[in-house]
Design a protein around this motif. Sequence first.
Motif, short mmCIF file in Angstrom:
data_model
loop_
_atom_site.label_atom_id
_atom_site.label_comp_id
_atom_site.label_asym_id
_atom_site.label_seq_id
_atom_site.Cartn_x
_atom_site.Cartn_y
_atom_site.Cartn_z
N ARG A 1 106.68 101.66 68.20
CA ARG A 1 105.51 100.83 68.52
C ARG A 1 105.08 100.17 67.24
O ARG A 1 104.67 100.84 66.30
N VAL A 2 105.20 98.86 67.20
CA VAL A 2 104.96 98.13 65.95
C VAL A 2 103.86 97.09 66.16
O VAL A 2 103.83 96.42 67.20
N ALA A 3 102.99 96.96 65.19
CA ALA A 3 101.96 95.92 65.28
C ALA A 3 102.38 94.75 64.40
O ALA A 3 102.91 94.93 63.32
N LEU A 4 102.17 93.56 64.91
CA LEU A 4 102.42 92.35 64.12
C LEU A 4 101.04 91.80 63.78
O LEU A 4 100.32 91.32 64.65
N LEU A 5 100.67 91.92 62.50
CA LEU A 5 99.32 91.53 62.10
C LEU A 5 99.36 90.19 61.40
O LEU A 5 100.37 89.81 60.80
N GLY A 6 98.26 89.51 61.47
CA GLY A 6 98.20 88.25 60.74
C GLY A 6 96.93 87.53 61.08
O GLY A 6 96.36 87.73 62.16
N PRO A 7 96.44 86.70 60.17
CA PRO A 7 95.21 85.95 60.45
C PRO A 7 95.46 84.89 61.52
O PRO A 7 96.60 84.63 61.89
N ASN A 8 94.40 84.27 61.97
CA ASN A 8 94.54 83.16 62.92
C ASN A 8 95.44 82.09 62.31
O ASN A 8 95.31 81.77 61.14
N GLY A 9 96.33 81.56 63.12
CA GLY A 9 97.14 80.46 62.63
C GLY A 9 98.32 80.89 61.79
O GLY A 9 98.97 80.06 61.16
N ALA A 10 98.63 82.19 61.77
CA ALA A 10 99.73 82.65 60.94
C ALA A 10 101.09 82.37 61.60
O ALA A 10 102.12 82.44 60.96
N GLY A 11 101.07 82.06 62.88
CA GLY A 11 102.33 81.81 63.59
C GLY A 11 102.71 82.96 64.51
O GLY A 11 103.83 83.02 65.00
N LYS A 12 101.75 83.86 64.78
CA LYS A 12 102.07 85.04 65.59
C LYS A 12 102.53 84.66 66.99
O LYS A 12 103.58 85.11 67.46
N THR A 13 101.73 83.81 67.65
CA THR A 13 102.07 83.46 69.02
C THR A 13 103.37 82.66 69.07
O THR A 13 104.20 82.84 69.97
N THR A 14 103.56 81.80 68.08
CA THR A 14 104.80 81.03 68.00
C THR A 14 106.00 81.97 67.92
O THR A 14 107.01 81.78 68.61
N LEU A 15 105.85 83.00 67.11
CA LEU A 15 106.93 83.97 66.97
C LEU A 15 107.22 84.64 68.31
O LEU A 15 108.38 84.76 68.74
N VAL A 16 106.15 85.05 69.00
CA VAL A 16 106.32 85.71 70.29
C VAL A 16 107.13 84.85 71.25
O VAL A 16 108.01 85.34 71.96
N LEU A 17 106.83 83.56 71.25
CA LEU A 17 107.51 82.68 72.20
C LEU A 17 109.00 82.52 71.89
O LEU A 17 109.76 82.04 72.72
N HIS A 18 109.39 82.92 70.68
CA HIS A 18 110.82 82.88 70.38
C HIS A 18 111.54 84.11 70.90
O HIS A 18 112.75 84.10 71.05
N LEU A 19 110.78 85.17 71.15
CA LEU A 19 111.43 86.43 71.47
C LEU A 19 112.16 86.40 72.80
O LEU A 19 113.12 87.12 73.00
#
Lengths: 614, 252
Positions: free
Chosen positions: B36-54
């Motif tokens: 179970r891993v958390a992907l942390l980052g401030p707003n606008g870090a690209g988190k959601t963009t990364l998710v959509l690549h998965l």
Amino acid sequence: MHVPDGFINAPTSAATGVIAAGAVAVSLRGARRELDERTAPLAGLVAAFIFAVQMLNFPVAAGTSGHLLGGALAAILVGPFTGVLCVSVVLLMQGILFADGGLTALGVNITNMAIVTTVVAYALFRGLVKVLPRTRRSVTVASFVAALVSVPAAALAFTLMYAIGGTTDVSIGKVATAMVGVHLLIGIGEAVITALTVGAVIAVRPDLVYGARGLTRKLKLRVNGELVDAPGAEPEPAPVAARTSHRKVWAAGLVTSLVLAGFVSFYASADPDGLEKVATDHGIDKKAEEHSAADSPLADYGVKDVDDARLSGGWRASSVWVSRSSRAPACSGPCAAAVRTTRPRRRPRARRARPAPRASDMGAGHAHKLYRHGHSPVHALPPHTKLAAVFAFVVVVVSTPREAMWAFGLYAVLLAVVAYLARVPAGFLLRRLLIEVPFVAFAVLMPFVAEGERVDVLGMSLSVNGLWGAWNVLAKGTLGVAASVLLAATTELRELLLGLQRLKLPPLLVQIASFMIRYGDVITDEMRRMRIARESRGFEARGVKHWGVLAKSAGALFIRSYERGERVHLAMVSRGYSGAMPVIDEVTASRAQWSYALALPLSALAVCLVGWTL
Amino acid sequence: MDAVTASLEVSGLAFAYPDGHQALFGVDFAIARGERVALLGPNGAGKTTLVLHLNGILTGGTGSVRVAGLPVGRQHMAEIRRRVGIVFQDPDDQLFMPTVREDVAFGPAAAGLKGPELEERVDRALERVGMAEFKDRPPHHLSFGQRRRVAVATVLAMEPEILVLDEPSSNLDPASRRELADILRSLEVTVLMVTHDLPYALELCPRSLILSEGVIAADGPTGELLSDEELMRAHRLELPFGFDPRSVTMGA
């Protein structure tokens, strides 16, 4: 422009039905090319956007306001095929859920408002884009012209249908003049808002403007400090070969159409007469804002501005409407076209309270307010049997000769029996029938303007033909609306969709409709939040100079709707969607249920046959 | 498939949006099965963009993503999408069907399940999130917390290899937040949780990644990362007032 039942004769209705069905079939295939498996969610969300936008009122002139029709906007933003689908779905749901636009007139309505506007606008738009320099400004200019022409074009198409299959004798010249003249004005508002909306979208998400494909640039990516080309992220720009060779043809076509438009408008304005006035005042009907079919549908017909002195003087019966509506916008809408149809425009409730047309009027409409929860035998019938029964009933009513007055009385009795069985109180039904009022108002005028033999009644000279015409439209329209209201009152939205699917409406259309309904509220809510944000900062649209702000709102709303459509699509593909909706529920009907449902149209058919033989 | 194969492997991923905004600048990391891993980052870090690549929703950038050894790309798309269950941030995007039951059934039905088998799958998924009695309700009549749980159920019904949650705790009241944490802890799947809710990450995920300015800036045990004040400040990550990660006992 929502034509009611009985306004256009049966053969013409059937013919336009075939045209509409064919065009929708072609669009279904075309939309797949435009959007591939994203068709259902995106077209559904764009349809939701269109009906939200139709609530965006723009002030046109003193006391008059219009609202977007959206055909041109849809065609340019999402492509002509998807545009046709979106507007058609909006019309279909208006007809079935809100009795707005007759069921038998669905073909007429779709042909005029979905097909003609979209096709004309898009053809003109493509033509202009080819001729003009390839810049974003040209796209905006082309949108302006396309939208400007699309509205009167729909009015002309209506006139043509009326000439072929109108059930009343009103001279075609008068109809054309009134229709085109009024709609030219409305077209200007439509054009400005459409152009500004397209401009607003193109500034932020140029990739979303279908009509501007090919203007986007190749992307560069920086990977660990180095710039590389993005591999094929973008769809191929539309091929623009042969652009120069066809330029002359396009230019000639454009000049011709502009000249024609100019000529028509000249003709139109040269001959202002009673009908035109009438048309302006109330004949023009508005697109019903669907979901705003708020609690009391009639509450808000902004349409009927019968503020014409002649009319309101001589016509006490509807004085309520007169007084209410004279405060409302005179012709609030680029009502795509028709004079007569006078469809009720369901305005969001809020509007009623407002003294003047407001641009900010976006309704807080909610789900399906015509539905009346209950457990009657009628509620329990499978939805597709009810849909089939209502449709058949309306067809029978429309084919009944207008002279057989007693037959219409019997039809009304049949509906009353159904209402009794469904435990729908008379008051509920009658209140919802008021949806029809604006169009009744038009019918009342027919005896005055129709031609032919005249008769004196109470000192007024009336046309015999016009009297029959008025009766015909009134009787058939009322029965059609009553049948639809009963259907909507006893069937849940969701069931209606399953019923449509069961009746073999193309699954893609059903999906688009269901997305439209699922997200209608969400989009309307966003629109409402944007309005509140605008008004909180002191903005109120009072004149032409505020069109820009409204258009930017529409642009922002489009982007939000589209992006939500994309997110919904993502959520769908994330769960394995690949273009076809998985079948989860089947609706079935027993033979007994069918015969129960069909009792209504069959009794009506018996009455109709007697009517013809007598 | 051997247990050594990572559930998720991302290498050299870069991506720009059509408006020219580049969100990812070369992302590398791997997650083992069952983690179970958390992907942390401030707003606008690209988190959601990364998710959509998965699961291959965004493509067209450079680099690669592999799910259980399978490369994310056109030819395995259906399989990839079954294996990667994404719970989106806004349940309104996720719940697009008219009733909860139909929504949960959507995924398995698209995979070809039908009849009692489908029904059983739906019931089990709803059971796992404690929403069984809401089966026939329309999603928009549920509370936000309930909708989020149903959204998790829609993904669980597909029995994914890896569950990806985008901001699972956003907009939840403390009780719903805890309920969701209990549910997530009870699941035996690989979880990648994208969030800027640091205490939630600490509570649920032994390991964290920090995504900042489009690259992975740190990768390590959640407690350690959160205690590194300099690292946290450098990436605009702030703990809530009064929260000390060192004083929390980890319930993994």
